[in-house]
Design a protein around this motif. Structure first.
Motif, PDB file in Angstrom:
ATOM      1  N   ALA A 221      55.128  62.518  20.466  1.00  0.00           N
ATOM      2  CA  ALA A 221      54.060  63.401  20.974  1.00  0.00           C
ATOM      3  C   ALA A 221      53.645  63.035  22.396  1.00  0.00           C
ATOM      4  N   GLY A 222      52.320  62.911  22.615  1.00  0.00           N
ATOM      5  CA  GLY A 222      51.781  62.679  23.963  1.00  0.00           C
ATOM      6  C   GLY A 222      52.248  61.386  24.594  1.00  0.00           C
ATOM      7  N   MET A 223      52.755  60.449  23.765  1.00  0.00           N
ATOM      8  CA  MET A 223      53.222  59.165  24.290  1.00  0.00           C
ATOM      9  C   MET A 223      54.523  59.316  25.089  1.00  0.00           C
ATOM     10  N   LEU A 224      55.324  60.319  24.743  1.00  0.00           N
ATOM     11  CA  LEU A 224      56.636  60.453  25.402  1.00  0.00           C
ATOM     12  C   LEU A 224      56.522  60.740  26.907  1.00  0.00           C
ATOM     13  N   PRO A 225      55.772  61.801  27.296  1.00  0.00           N
ATOM     14  CA  PRO A 225      55.654  62.027  28.745  1.00  0.00           C
ATOM     15  C   PRO A 225      54.964  60.869  29.459  1.00  0.00           C
TER      16      PRO A 225
END
Ligand SMILES: Nc1ncnc2c1ncn2[C@@H]1O[C@H](COP(=O)(O)OP(=O)(O)OP(=O)(O)O)[C@@H](O)[C@H]1O
Length: 265
Positions: A221-225
């Motif tokens: 989720a938001g951790m990837l970018p």
């Protein structure tokens, strides 16, 4: 080389008045040069709903149609940015609220339409396009820039840009002149092995380990970018990148060690 902190504060901290107040008090007391970057997606969604604008997200990314662009310009560049600046001023920090078009600091390119049309979403194609000279003038004058996640295309159109990307791009653009430490602060204690267990912080992540963690589905989720931006910033000259709980800034301001996740190549 002079030290510079580039700090991105996450949306769940912005939404929590007590944590936000503690964070801003500590941030204001960091001595030396610093830049704050904020998002605010949840606040934009809540205000949009009151105005009859239903948020549309694909893979966690907002589709920014013309109406949504007006909304995020008002909410990010106005309401959130100015309240943060006012609170920092109350705390004795000479903050200046900015968006990408101000002094042409962050030019961007409207994301090309591929399988998904993200609308007025802006990508920073090259950190060298960032007007770092203006930032140096502001920092030398003792000002603390506070950036909303908005850029522009140079042709008169505002664009909505991910705040993690803006923080990494600013850190990279200033890495020639300053010893930059980039911090992504949010509501968890760091990158977690088990997202519901705050005791499972992964203290160090290298590029190789990042690939493993991605493949295992531990980072999602938001951790990837966030991690993609952070690794790119390290490769492009940023000295240190940490992902920590917002309270880490209290230790940092006092010159103490703080815990969380440290990234390396
Ligand atoms: N391994 C992990 N460790 C910690 N958080 C994770 C992990 N994998 C996914 N997440 C999620 O990533 C989120 C943080 O990224 P996200 O982009 O959603 O928020 P933010 O950057 O803090 O705020 P904003 O995007 O609003 O500025 C956490 O709230 C958590 O739910």
């Amino acid at each position: 080389m002079e030290k510079l902190y580039v700090i991105k504060v996450g949306g769940n901290i912005l939404d929590d008045p007590e944590q936000l107040s503690n964070f801003l008090t500590a941030f204001a007391s960091i001595s030396g040069s610093k830049i704050l970057v904020h998002g605010g997606g949840k606040i934009a969604s809540a205000i949009g709903r009151k105005l009859g604008i239903e948020p549309v997200l694909v893979d966690g990314r907002r589709i920014t149609d013309a109406e949504t662009l007006e909304l995020v310009t008002m909410v990010y560049g106005g309401l959130i940015n100015k309240n943060l600046v006012a609170t920092l001023q109350k705390n004795g920090c000479n903050a200046i609220g900015l968006t990408g078009p101000d002094a042409n600091i962050i030019p961007a390119v409207k994301r090309p339409v591929q399988s998904i049309d993200y609308g007025f979403a802006g990508d920073i194609t090259n950190p060298e396009s960032i007007n770092s000279d203006v930032l140096e003038v502001l920092l030398d004058a003792g000002l603390t820039p506070v950036f909303a996640p908005l850029t522009h295309d140079g042709k008169g159109t505002m664009l909505n840009t991910n705040a993690d990307t803006i923080a990494a791009a600013l850190a990279t653009a200033l890495a020639q002149k300053y010893e930059v430490e980039l911090l992504y602060l949010f509501e968890k204690k760091g990158v977690l092995r088990d997202v519901i267990n705050e005791d499972s912080v992964i203290p160090n992540i290298t590029e190789t380990k990042y690939e493993q963690l991605k493949n295992e589905g531990i980072i999602a989720a938001g951790m990837l970018p966030k991690l993609d931006n952070a690794m790119l910033a390290l490769r492009q000259g940023v000295k240190q990148v940490h992902i920590c709980h917002a309270s880490a800034v209290e230790a940092l301001a006092q010159g103490h060690k703080f815990t969380g996740t440290t990234l390396s190549l």
